[in-house]
Scaffold this motif. Structure first.
Motif, PDB file in Angstrom:
ATOM      1  N   GLY B 126       0.865  -1.294  -0.016  1.00 54.19           N
ATOM      2  CA  GLY B 126       0.046   0.044  -0.005  1.00 54.19           C
ATOM      3  C   GLY B 126       0.822   1.277   0.029  1.00 54.19           C
ATOM      4  N   LEU B 127       2.005   1.194  -0.528  1.00 56.63           N
ATOM      5  CA  LEU B 127       2.844   2.312  -0.453  1.00 56.63           C
ATOM      6  C   LEU B 127       3.291   2.962  -2.037  1.00 56.63           C
ATOM      7  CD1 LEU B 127       5.761   1.655   2.222  1.00 56.63           C
ATOM      8  CD2 LEU B 127       3.857   3.573   2.077  1.00 56.63           C
ATOM      9  N   ARG B 128       2.449   2.384  -2.916  1.00 50.48           N
ATOM     10  CA  ARG B 128       2.640   2.912  -4.336  1.00 50.48           C
ATOM     11  C   ARG B 128       1.748   3.929  -4.243  1.00 50.48           C
ATOM     12  NH1 ARG B 128       0.126   2.653  -9.173  1.00 50.48           N
ATOM     13  NH2 ARG B 128      -1.474   1.444  -8.354  1.00 50.48           N
ATOM     14  N   ASP B 129       2.089   5.029  -5.162  1.00 49.11           N
ATOM     15  CA  ASP B 129       1.312   6.212  -5.226  1.00 49.11           C
ATOM     16  C   ASP B 129       1.406   7.266  -3.881  1.00 49.11           C
ATOM     17  OD1 ASP B 129       0.136   8.222  -6.447  1.00 49.11           O
ATOM     18  OD2 ASP B 129      -1.798   7.501  -5.930  1.00 49.11           O
ATOM     19  N   SER B 130       2.704   6.806  -3.047  1.00 48.43           N
ATOM     20  CA  SER B 130       2.571   7.571  -1.776  1.00 48.43           C
ATOM     21  C   SER B 130       4.128   8.320  -1.831  1.00 48.43           C
ATOM     22  CB  SER B 130       2.368   7.007  -0.827  1.00 48.43           C
ATOM     23  OG  SER B 130       3.723   6.186  -0.174  1.00 48.43           O
ATOM     24  N   LEU B 131       4.259   9.405  -1.414  1.00 48.37           N
ATOM     25  CA  LEU B 131       5.796  10.179  -1.146  1.00 48.37           C
ATOM     26  C   LEU B 131       6.398   9.206  -0.069  1.00 48.37           C
ATOM     27  CD1 LEU B 131       4.371  13.626  -0.972  1.00 48.37           C
ATOM     28  CD2 LEU B 131       5.153  12.592  -2.858  1.00 48.37           C
ATOM     29  N   VAL B 132       6.065   8.674   0.646  1.00 49.07           N
ATOM     30  CA  VAL B 132       6.819   7.957   1.649  1.00 49.07           C
ATOM     31  C   VAL B 132       7.652   6.615   0.714  1.00 49.07           C
ATOM     32  CG1 VAL B 132       7.056   6.449   3.772  1.00 49.07           C
ATOM     33  CG2 VAL B 132       5.702   8.521   3.795  1.00 49.07           C
ATOM     34  N   LEU B 204      12.482   8.832 -13.051  1.00 47.77           N
ATOM     35  CA  LEU B 204      11.884   7.413 -13.505  1.00 47.77           C
ATOM     36  C   LEU B 204      11.051   6.835 -12.530  1.00 47.77           C
ATOM     37  CD1 LEU B 204      11.667   4.845 -15.587  1.00 47.77           C
ATOM     38  CD2 LEU B 204      13.811   3.917 -14.411  1.00 47.77           C
ATOM     39  N   TYR B 205      11.448   6.692 -11.024  1.00 44.44           N
ATOM     40  CA  TYR B 205      10.770   6.302 -10.139  1.00 44.44           C
ATOM     41  C   TYR B 205       9.347   6.993  -9.878  1.00 44.44           C
ATOM     42  CZ  TYR B 205      14.245   2.692  -8.685  1.00 44.44           C
ATOM     43  OH  TYR B 205      15.168   1.770  -8.829  1.00 44.44           O
ATOM     44  N   ALA B 206       9.578   8.275 -10.047  1.00 47.61           N
ATOM     45  CA  ALA B 206       8.469   9.408  -9.718  1.00 47.61           C
ATOM     46  C   ALA B 206       7.331   9.121 -10.735  1.00 47.61           C
ATOM     47  CB  ALA B 206       8.791  10.678  -9.517  1.00 47.61           C
ATOM     48  N   LEU B 207       8.026   9.047 -12.010  1.00 41.32           N
ATOM     49  CA  LEU B 207       6.880   8.848 -13.021  1.00 41.32           C
ATOM     50  C   LEU B 207       6.199   7.321 -13.000  1.00 41.32           C
ATOM     51  CD1 LEU B 207       6.213  10.024 -16.087  1.00 41.32           C
ATOM     52  CD2 LEU B 207       7.761   8.410 -16.772  1.00 41.32           C
ATOM     53  N   THR B 208       6.776   6.391 -12.455  1.00 39.74           N
ATOM     54  CA  THR B 208       6.356   4.922 -12.590  1.00 39.74           C
ATOM     55  C   THR B 208       5.313   4.816 -11.277  1.00 39.74           C
ATOM     56  OG1 THR B 208       8.391   4.340 -13.209  1.00 39.74           O
ATOM     57  CG2 THR B 208       7.087   2.623 -12.861  1.00 39.74           C
ATOM     58  N   PHE B 209       6.023   5.241 -10.326  1.00 42.71           N
ATOM     59  CA  PHE B 209       5.318   4.952  -9.069  1.00 42.71           C
ATOM     60  C   PHE B 209       4.063   5.941  -8.311  1.00 42.71           C
ATOM     61  CE2 PHE B 209       9.430   2.595  -7.624  1.00 42.71           C
ATOM     62  CZ  PHE B 209       8.957   1.832  -8.559  1.00 42.71           C
ATOM     63  N   LEU B 210       4.013   6.969  -8.949  1.00 44.32           N
ATOM     64  CA  LEU B 210       3.045   8.097  -8.422  1.00 44.32           C
ATOM     65  C   LEU B 210       1.874   8.030  -9.621  1.00 44.32           C
ATOM     66  CD1 LEU B 210       5.238  10.884  -7.308  1.00 44.32           C
ATOM     67  CD2 LEU B 210       4.086   9.151  -5.961  1.00 44.32           C
ATOM     68  N   SER B 211       0.867   7.987  -9.231  1.00 38.39           N
ATOM     69  CA  SER B 211      -0.454   7.919 -10.314  1.00 38.39           C
ATOM     70  C   SER B 211      -1.122   9.077 -10.083  1.00 38.39           C
ATOM     71  CB  SER B 211      -1.041   6.625 -10.422  1.00 38.39           C
ATOM     72  OG  SER B 211      -1.236   5.971  -9.114  1.00 38.39           O
ATOM     73  N   THR B 212      -1.667   9.650  -9.024  1.00 35.64           N
ATOM     74  CA  THR B 212      -2.342  10.782  -8.939  1.00 35.64           C
ATOM     75  C   THR B 212      -1.850  12.042  -9.217  1.00 35.64           C
ATOM     76  OG1 THR B 212      -2.980   9.597  -6.754  1.00 35.64           O
ATOM     77  CG2 THR B 212      -4.097  11.643  -7.160  1.00 35.64           C
ATOM     78  N   PRO B 213      -2.418  12.741 -10.168  1.00 41.75           N
ATOM     79  CA  PRO B 213      -1.655  14.071 -10.715  1.00 41.75           C
ATOM     80  C   PRO B 213      -1.321  14.941  -9.268  1.00 41.75           C
ATOM     81  CG  PRO B 213      -3.775  13.571 -11.938  1.00 41.75           C
ATOM     82  CD  PRO B 213      -3.701  12.525 -10.711  1.00 41.75           C
ATOM     83  N   GLN B 214      -2.060  15.042  -8.283  1.00 42.09           N
ATOM     84  CA  GLN B 214      -1.830  15.833  -7.196  1.00 42.09           C
ATOM     85  C   GLN B 214      -0.419  15.447  -6.390  1.00 42.09           C
ATOM     86  OE1 GLN B 214      -4.671  14.534  -7.662  1.00 42.09           O
ATOM     87  NE2 GLN B 214      -5.788  16.539  -8.348  1.00 42.09           N
ATOM     88  N   LYS B 215       0.086  14.235  -6.822  1.00 47.40           N
ATOM     89  CA  LYS B 215       1.146  13.796  -6.150  1.00 47.40           C
ATOM     90  C   LYS B 215       2.562  13.820  -6.687  1.00 47.40           C
ATOM     91  CE  LYS B 215      -1.029  10.926  -2.809  1.00 47.40           C
ATOM     92  NZ  LYS B 215      -1.531   9.462  -2.433  1.00 47.40           N
ATOM     93  N   ARG B 216       2.311  14.497  -7.946  1.00 46.19           N
ATOM     94  CA  ARG B 216       3.480  14.567  -8.946  1.00 46.19           C
ATOM     95  C   ARG B 216       4.626  15.432  -8.166  1.00 46.19           C
ATOM     96  NH1 ARG B 216      -0.138  15.714 -14.135  1.00 46.19           N
ATOM     97  NH2 ARG B 216      -0.579  13.427 -14.710  1.00 46.19           N
ATOM     98  N   THR B 217       5.834  14.848  -8.639  1.00 42.79           N
ATOM     99  CA  THR B 217       7.073  15.674  -8.141  1.00 42.79           C
ATOM    100  C   THR B 217       7.281  16.721  -9.366  1.00 42.79           C
ATOM    101  OG1 THR B 217       8.388  14.085  -9.021  1.00 42.79           O
ATOM    102  CG2 THR B 217       7.946  14.057  -6.596  1.00 42.79           C
ATOM    103  N   VAL B 218       8.227  17.594  -8.892  1.00 46.60           N
ATOM    104  CA  VAL B 218       8.745  18.639  -9.901  1.00 46.60           C
ATOM    105  C   VAL B 218       9.212  18.250 -11.243  1.00 46.60           C
ATOM    106  CG1 VAL B 218      10.356  20.166 -10.575  1.00 46.60           C
ATOM    107  CG2 VAL B 218       9.058  20.519  -8.296  1.00 46.60           C
ATOM    108  N   PRO B 219      10.072  17.081 -11.479  1.00 39.80           N
ATOM    109  CA  PRO B 219      10.353  16.722 -12.735  1.00 39.80           C
ATOM    110  C   PRO B 219       9.032  16.061 -13.761  1.00 39.80           C
ATOM    111  CG  PRO B 219      12.005  15.755 -11.207  1.00 39.80           C
ATOM    112  CD  PRO B 219      10.909  16.551 -10.531  1.00 39.80           C
ATOM    113  N   VAL B 220       8.402  15.350 -12.972  1.00 36.38           N
ATOM    114  CA  VAL B 220       7.162  14.618 -13.514  1.00 36.38           C
ATOM    115  C   VAL B 220       6.254  15.772 -14.057  1.00 36.38           C
ATOM    116  CG1 VAL B 220       5.191  13.005 -13.395  1.00 36.38           C
ATOM    117  CG2 VAL B 220       7.522  12.781 -12.185  1.00 36.38           C
ATOM    118  N   ALA B 221       6.124  16.527 -13.164  1.00 35.51           N
ATOM    119  CA  ALA B 221       5.153  17.878 -13.415  1.00 35.51           C
ATOM    120  C   ALA B 221       5.673  18.460 -14.914  1.00 35.51           C
ATOM    121  CB  ALA B 221       5.033  18.576 -12.312  1.00 35.51           C
TER     122      ALA B 221
END
Lengths: 292, 269
Positions: B126-132, B204-221
């Motif tokens: 349950g830690l996919r799509d989470s910043l932790v 790469l990890y941020a693009l792969t593991f985050l799916s909610t738009p509000q959780k995107r990090t700067v490079p992904v955004a």
């Protein structure tokens, strides 16, 4: 003199101190790599929930997959050309940074700017400069009409330029550290003997710099071989897959097609490429060290 | 040292233009009026792109997310790495060399090789799509750097300090916490900067593991910046400057530290 009991206790505490680090490395690095190898032996489509063991089937498919071979070729070409250009630029830059001249502080600080910029941002920045209609590069070329990122042949070289811009500073710093380890006396003696500057460079600097250069070659080629960010943002592997590297092909197979079996196979192939490069360079480096 | 000649001056100018030019061009683009981008030169400068990036898009969330992930990664790395680096530098135990080489090996892994299992593991707990959840693999990839830089810092502290603390009755851990750790503060700061920059930049990890738009990090955004009909170059440039300026300031301020950290991790031994 410490007793044997105290030593045993010290060792116990040492293991306790390193245990968390070992745990992190095993759980989040070693285990996933082994698990990726295991996944690569399966037919595993995430969206269908389909998962069954197929042995080496994926690897047999890999051998006949033209797209894999072209991705491998692109990756190898990107790595070889980018690293060669970076080394060629980094040596004069490091020699320059090693000299005393007004503005050296400014140059030292400014070479680190590209290094600190996120790769995604530098890719976007260059994409803007490569823009065929009003990008800076075509303007500087006197209104040339080159579609840098959209034309096969140009796009991969554009990506190489972005990589060179970003990482030459890091290579130069490694070379600079090597330069600073060369004793000044050698140059003094050479000057007394009347050796020209070029001769000093060839007979003193270059040979003594070899370990630092090999180390830079090692670090940079392993890094370039796994390239993802810059090319993904510049072209997503296009046009016509001419900039598709192994990491990008693996990423697309995993995350866009949801094919975790074959995607893992491609990821493992990338991993093996990196291991192979590391073994070759480390043996070469070891031979050099042994010779000294 | 000889006096700098014309050749030196030309080389300095060439390198400065090459390394700073694109960044300055980006900064100029961010102030360029949007309708004038086709012209060779802007008629005036404007902050409009900044206004729409900062207030018209959820970009500030991405900045906040990146701050959270990068801070978490830095804290994890220093917590786990400092004690291990102390043991590697000052204590004798079997497997010391093996651990350092293993760490170096991990830093050379292509991240793509761990993406598929990590995706499944993070989903399972349950830690996919989470910043932790994102900070965990970041820690693994930044830990080798942490270990190498900090170990070389602890090695530079004299052994007598550690021995004196032991004679005074400290346990190895007590000596680490009370005597050596405070003295390694500059090393910790250097490591923190390097790890923070790494985590801030990871894609790469941020693009792969985050799916909610509000959780995107700067490079992904920034990589997903697009509008319906044309690329918003002015806004991309403004976002890039916002994402980069803190790092550029950090780098210029701590230039010496960063260089010594990078080369300590890479060159020594």
């Amino acid at each position: 003199m410490r007793g044997a009991g105290s030593q045993a206790r010290e060792r116990r505490q040492a293991y306790l101190l390193v245990a968390p680090a070992v745990l992190v490395l095993v759980v989040v690095a070693l285990y996933p790599v082994l698990a990726a190898v295991w996944l690569s032996l399966h037919r595993f489509i995430l969206v269908f929930g389909e998962r069954r063991f197929t042995g080496l089937e994926n690897y047999v498919y890999l051998m006949g997959d033209a797209r894999f071979w072209s991705a491998l070729g692109n990756t190898a070409y990107f790595t070889a050309v980018a690293v060669a250009v970076e080394l060629l630029l980094a040596v004069p830059l490091a020699l320059l940074l090693n000299r005393a001249f007004p503005g050296r502080g400014l140059l030292r600080a400014s070479v680190l700017v590209p290094w600190a910029i996120p790769t995604v941002v530098s890719a976007r920045l260059w994409a803007w400069m490569f823009n065929p209609d009003y990008g800076l590069i075509n303007r500087l070329l006197g209104g040339a009409d080159i579609n840098w990122l959209g034309a096969p042949g140009y796009a991969l070289h554009a990506a190489i330029l972005v990589d060179v811009w970003k990482t030459t500073p890091f290579v130069a710093l490694l070379v600079l550290a090597g330069l600073q380890g060369i004793p000044e006396d050698l140059y003094k003696a050479a000057r007394v003997d009347g050796a020209s500057e070029w001769r000093q460079f060839r007979s003193i600097t270059l040979p003594l710099l070899k370990p630092a250069l090999l180390l830079a070659l090692l670090f940079r080629s392993l890094d370039a071989f796994r390239v993802f960010d810059a090319i993904y943002v510049l072209t997503e592997g296009g046009p016509a897959n001419t900039t598709e590297t192994l990491s990008i092909y693996a990423y697309k197979t995993l995350m866009r097609s949801g094919d975790f079996g074959y995607g893992s196979t491609l990821a493992v192939a990338t991993f093996l490429g990196v291991v192979l490069l590391a073994v070759v360079w480390l043996r070469w480096l070891g031979r050099e060290e042994g010779r000294r | 040292m000889r006096r700098p000649g014309l050749g030196t001056a030309l080389a300095v100018v060439a390198f400065l233009t090459f390394f700073l030019g694109p960044f300055l061009w980006q900064a100029l683009t961010s102030l360029w009026p949007d309708g004038e981008l086709t012209r060779p030169w802007p008629s005036h400068l404007t902050g409009a792109s900044y206004q729409s990036v900062l207030f018209g898009r959820p970009f500030l969330w991405a900045v906040l997310n990146s701050l959270v992930v990068a801070t978490l990664t830095t804290v994890f790395c220093l917590t786990v790495g400092a004690s291990a680096a102390f043991a590697l530098a000052k204590l004798e135990f079997r497997g010391r060399g093996l651990l350092l080489s293993a760490a170096l090996g991990v830093s050379m892994f292509p991240p793509i090789a761990t993406v598929s299992p990590l995706y499944l593991i993070l989903s399972a707990v349950g830690l996919r799509d989470s910043l932790v959840g994102l900070a965990l693999p970041y820690t693994t990839f930044a830990l080798p750097l942490t270990l190498w830089v900090l170990t070389s810092f602890f090695r530079q502290l004299p052994d007598e300090l550690y021995r004196a603390a032991r004679v005074d009755g400290c346990t190895p851990m007590g000596a680490f916490r009370r005597v050596l750790l405070p003295l390694a503060a500059p090393g910790l700061a250097t490591t923190a900067i390097l790890v923070f920059i790494f985590a801030w930049n990871e894609f790469l990890y941020a693009l792969t593991f985050l799916s909610t738009p509000q959780k995107r990090t700067v490079p992904v955004a920034i990589s997903l910046f697009a509008s319906e009909y044309k690329e918003p170059w002015g806004e991309i440039a403004a976002a890039s400057v916002v994402a980069t300026l803190p790092l550029v300031v950090l780098t210029v301020l701590f230039q010496r530290r960063i260089v010594s950290g990078l080369t300590a991790g890479a060159v020594k031994e």
